[in-house]
Write a protein that holds these residues in place. Sequence first.
Motif, PDB file in Angstrom:
ATOM      1  N   LEU A 108     -32.160 124.812  -3.560  1.00  0.00           N
ATOM      2  CA  LEU A 108     -30.763 124.655  -3.971  1.00  0.00           C
ATOM      3  C   LEU A 108     -30.393 123.183  -4.086  1.00  0.00           C
ATOM      4  CD1 LEU A 108     -27.821 125.856  -4.347  1.00  0.00           C
ATOM      5  CD2 LEU A 108     -27.592 125.515  -1.879  1.00  0.00           C
ATOM      6  N   PHE A 109     -30.731 122.383  -3.078  1.00  0.00           N
ATOM      7  CA  PHE A 109     -30.411 120.960  -3.102  1.00  0.00           C
ATOM      8  C   PHE A 109     -31.070 120.270  -4.294  1.00  0.00           C
ATOM      9  CE2 PHE A 109     -28.995 119.593   1.437  1.00  0.00           C
ATOM     10  CZ  PHE A 109     -28.155 120.675   1.530  1.00  0.00           C
ATOM     11  N   PHE A 110     -32.346 120.532  -4.518  1.00  0.00           N
ATOM     12  CA  PHE A 110     -33.042 119.896  -5.639  1.00  0.00           C
ATOM     13  C   PHE A 110     -32.475 120.350  -6.976  1.00  0.00           C
ATOM     14  CE2 PHE A 110     -36.432 118.609  -2.713  1.00  0.00           C
ATOM     15  CZ  PHE A 110     -36.792 117.380  -3.243  1.00  0.00           C
ATOM     16  N   PHE A 111     -32.279 121.648  -7.142  1.00  0.00           N
ATOM     17  CA  PHE A 111     -31.790 122.181  -8.409  1.00  0.00           C
ATOM     18  C   PHE A 111     -30.411 121.610  -8.751  1.00  0.00           C
ATOM     19  CE2 PHE A 111     -29.461 125.471 -10.799  1.00  0.00           C
ATOM     20  CZ  PHE A 111     -30.258 125.534 -11.937  1.00  0.00           C
ATOM     21  N   CYS A 112     -29.498 121.630  -7.797  1.00  0.00           N
ATOM     22  CA  CYS A 112     -28.146 121.133  -8.046  1.00  0.00           C
ATOM     23  C   CYS A 112     -28.136 119.626  -8.270  1.00  0.00           C
ATOM     24  CB  CYS A 112     -27.227 121.529  -6.896  1.00  0.00           C
ATOM     25  SG  CYS A 112     -27.001 123.317  -6.783  1.00  0.00           S
ATOM     26  N   SER A 113     -28.970 118.921  -7.551  1.00  0.00           N
ATOM     27  CA  SER A 113     -29.101 117.484  -7.751  1.00  0.00           C
ATOM     28  C   SER A 113     -29.647 117.187  -9.153  1.00  0.00           C
ATOM     29  CB  SER A 113     -30.021 116.897  -6.679  1.00  0.00           C
ATOM     30  OG  SER A 113     -30.297 115.545  -6.913  1.00  0.00           O
ATOM     31  N   ASP A 114     -30.647 117.946  -9.574  1.00  0.00           N
ATOM     32  CA  ASP A 114     -31.212 117.764 -10.917  1.00  0.00           C
ATOM     33  C   ASP A 114     -30.167 118.013 -11.997  1.00  0.00           C
ATOM     34  OD1 ASP A 114     -33.693 117.167  -9.822  1.00  0.00           O
ATOM     35  OD2 ASP A 114     -34.537 119.156 -10.217  1.00  0.00           O
ATOM     36  N   LEU A 115     -29.364 119.053 -11.825  1.00  0.00           N
ATOM     37  CA  LEU A 115     -28.300 119.343 -12.799  1.00  0.00           C
ATOM     38  C   LEU A 115     -27.280 118.206 -12.843  1.00  0.00           C
ATOM     39  CD1 LEU A 115     -27.366 123.120 -12.416  1.00  0.00           C
ATOM     40  CD2 LEU A 115     -28.406 121.991 -14.384  1.00  0.00           C
ATOM     41  N   THR A 116     -26.915 117.702 -11.682  1.00  0.00           N
ATOM     42  CA  THR A 116     -25.948 116.606 -11.619  1.00  0.00           C
ATOM     43  C   THR A 116     -26.498 115.363 -12.305  1.00  0.00           C
ATOM     44  OG1 THR A 116     -25.071 117.488  -9.551  1.00  0.00           O
ATOM     45  CG2 THR A 116     -24.545 115.195 -10.067  1.00  0.00           C
ATOM     46  N   ILE A 117     -27.738 115.044 -12.062  1.00  0.00           N
ATOM     47  CA  ILE A 117     -28.361 113.874 -12.691  1.00  0.00           C
ATOM     48  C   ILE A 117     -28.385 114.037 -14.208  1.00  0.00           C
ATOM     49  CG2 ILE A 117     -30.591 112.689 -12.984  1.00  0.00           C
ATOM     50  CD1 ILE A 117     -30.929 113.096  -9.890  1.00  0.00           C
ATOM     51  N   ARG A 118     -28.726 115.236 -14.690  1.00  0.00           N
ATOM     52  CA  ARG A 118     -28.708 115.489 -16.137  1.00  0.00           C
ATOM     53  C   ARG A 118     -27.313 115.279 -16.720  1.00  0.00           C
ATOM     54  NH1 ARG A 118     -29.951 120.771 -18.251  1.00  0.00           N
ATOM     55  NH2 ARG A 118     -29.627 119.727 -20.228  1.00  0.00           N
ATOM     56  N   ALA A 119     -26.304 115.801 -16.031  1.00  0.00           N
ATOM     57  CA  ALA A 119     -24.926 115.661 -16.511  1.00  0.00           C
ATOM     58  C   ALA A 119     -24.509 114.189 -16.530  1.00  0.00           C
ATOM     59  CB  ALA A 119     -23.975 116.485 -15.648  1.00  0.00           C
ATOM     60  N   CYS A 120     -24.903 113.437 -15.516  1.00  0.00           N
ATOM     61  CA  CYS A 120     -24.591 112.006 -15.468  1.00  0.00           C
ATOM     62  C   CYS A 120     -25.240 111.270 -16.627  1.00  0.00           C
ATOM     63  CB  CYS A 120     -25.055 111.397 -14.148  1.00  0.00           C
ATOM     64  SG  CYS A 120     -24.080 111.874 -12.721  1.00  0.00           S
ATOM     65  N   ARG A 121     -26.507 111.550 -16.856  1.00  0.00           N
ATOM     66  CA  ARG A 121     -27.218 110.891 -17.968  1.00  0.00           C
ATOM     67  C   ARG A 121     -26.621 111.241 -19.317  1.00  0.00           C
ATOM     68  NH1 ARG A 121     -33.264 110.484 -15.877  1.00  0.00           N
ATOM     69  NH2 ARG A 121     -32.772 108.718 -14.558  1.00  0.00           N
ATOM     70  N   ALA A 122     -26.063 112.434 -19.435  1.00  0.00           N
ATOM     71  CA  ALA A 122     -25.444 112.870 -20.689  1.00  0.00           C
ATOM     72  C   ALA A 122     -24.016 112.336 -20.826  1.00  0.00           C
ATOM     73  CB  ALA A 122     -25.448 114.399 -20.765  1.00  0.00           C
ATOM     74  N   GLY A 123     -23.555 111.597 -19.829  1.00  0.00           N
ATOM     75  CA  GLY A 123     -22.211 111.036 -19.875  1.00  0.00           C
ATOM     76  C   GLY A 123     -21.116 112.055 -19.617  1.00  0.00           C
ATOM     77  N   LEU A 124     -21.456 113.126 -18.935  1.00  0.00           N
ATOM     78  CA  LEU A 124     -20.502 114.193 -18.636  1.00  0.00           C
ATOM     79  C   LEU A 124     -19.992 114.037 -17.205  1.00  0.00           C
ATOM     80  CD1 LEU A 124     -22.566 117.086 -20.261  1.00  0.00           C
ATOM     81  CD2 LEU A 124     -20.638 115.851 -21.277  1.00  0.00           C
ATOM     82  N   GLY A 125     -19.205 113.003 -16.992  1.00  0.00           N
ATOM     83  CA  GLY A 125     -18.725 112.674 -15.645  1.00  0.00           C
ATOM     84  C   GLY A 125     -17.979 113.805 -14.970  1.00  0.00           C
ATOM     85  N   SER A 126     -17.129 114.492 -15.713  1.00  0.00           N
ATOM     86  CA  SER A 126     -16.372 115.583 -15.083  1.00  0.00           C
ATOM     87  C   SER A 126     -17.294 116.738 -14.704  1.00  0.00           C
ATOM     88  CB  SER A 126     -15.239 116.068 -15.986  1.00  0.00           C
ATOM     89  OG  SER A 126     -15.755 116.596 -17.182  1.00  0.00           O
ATOM     90  N   LEU A 127     -18.340 116.962 -15.495  1.00  0.00           N
ATOM     91  CA  LEU A 127     -19.300 118.006 -15.148  1.00  0.00           C
ATOM     92  C   LEU A 127     -20.092 117.615 -13.898  1.00  0.00           C
ATOM     93  CD1 LEU A 127     -20.502 120.761 -15.767  1.00  0.00           C
ATOM     94  CD2 LEU A 127     -22.138 119.625 -17.308  1.00  0.00           C
TER      95      LEU A 127
END
Length: 187
Positions: A108-127
Motif C-alpha cells: 500500500l505504501f509503495f503503490f500510493c507513493s508511486d501514484l503520488t510521484i506520477r501525479a507530481c511529475r505530471a504537474g497534477l498538484g491537486s491530485l
Amino acid sequence: MSGANVIKVEVDEDEERGVQLYGEFLSHNLERENLPGLVNLRLPQVQDSLNYDLARLAEVFSQSEERDLVRQRAEEIDLESLSTENFLSLINELFHDGGITQERVLVLFFFCSDLTIRACRAGLGSLCLNITNWTLGFLRRTVAVWVRVQGGWSKVLRGQGSYSDTMLVIGSSIIIISFILYYRRRT
C-alpha cells in the motif's frame, strides 16, 4: 462562553502513527525522486525506531521483483480519471481476500507513493494532495483498526518475530500477483 459545549476529539495513537509513517515514507520517496517541493504535506514527522523498521522492510522489498510489479501497476493507472471511488476500490481490492498484513501495508505504501510521484511529475498538484489524503483516510479508517488489534505499529512492523525477510518477499509476491490479476480481469 460559559456553558458552551466542548467537543474533544481523541486522536487514536495507531491512526497518528500510521499518518506519521506514511508521511515519512512519502517524503523520503519524493526527495529521492527530486520532487520534495511539489507536495506540501504538513504531516507530523517523527524520527524513531518505527521509521527504521519501515525503512528496513522497504529496503528488502525495493530490491525484489515484486517491487517492479507494484511500480508497473501504478504506471497503468489512468491519472486523469482517478477519483476517490476508483482509488478506494483499488486499495480495498488489495486487502479483500486475506485482510491486512504487514506485507500488504508495505505494498500500500509503495503503490500510493508511486501514484503520488506520477501525479507530481505530471504537474497534477491537486491530485498529489488528493492521493495523499485518500491514502491517509484509508490508513485511519481501515489499517489503524487492524494495527490496534495486532498490538500497535511496532509489533506490525517487526512482524512479532514471525516474518523473515524471505517470507516478506514471498508474501508480497502472492499479494501483488493476485492484485494485478484481479485488476486485469476487471478491465
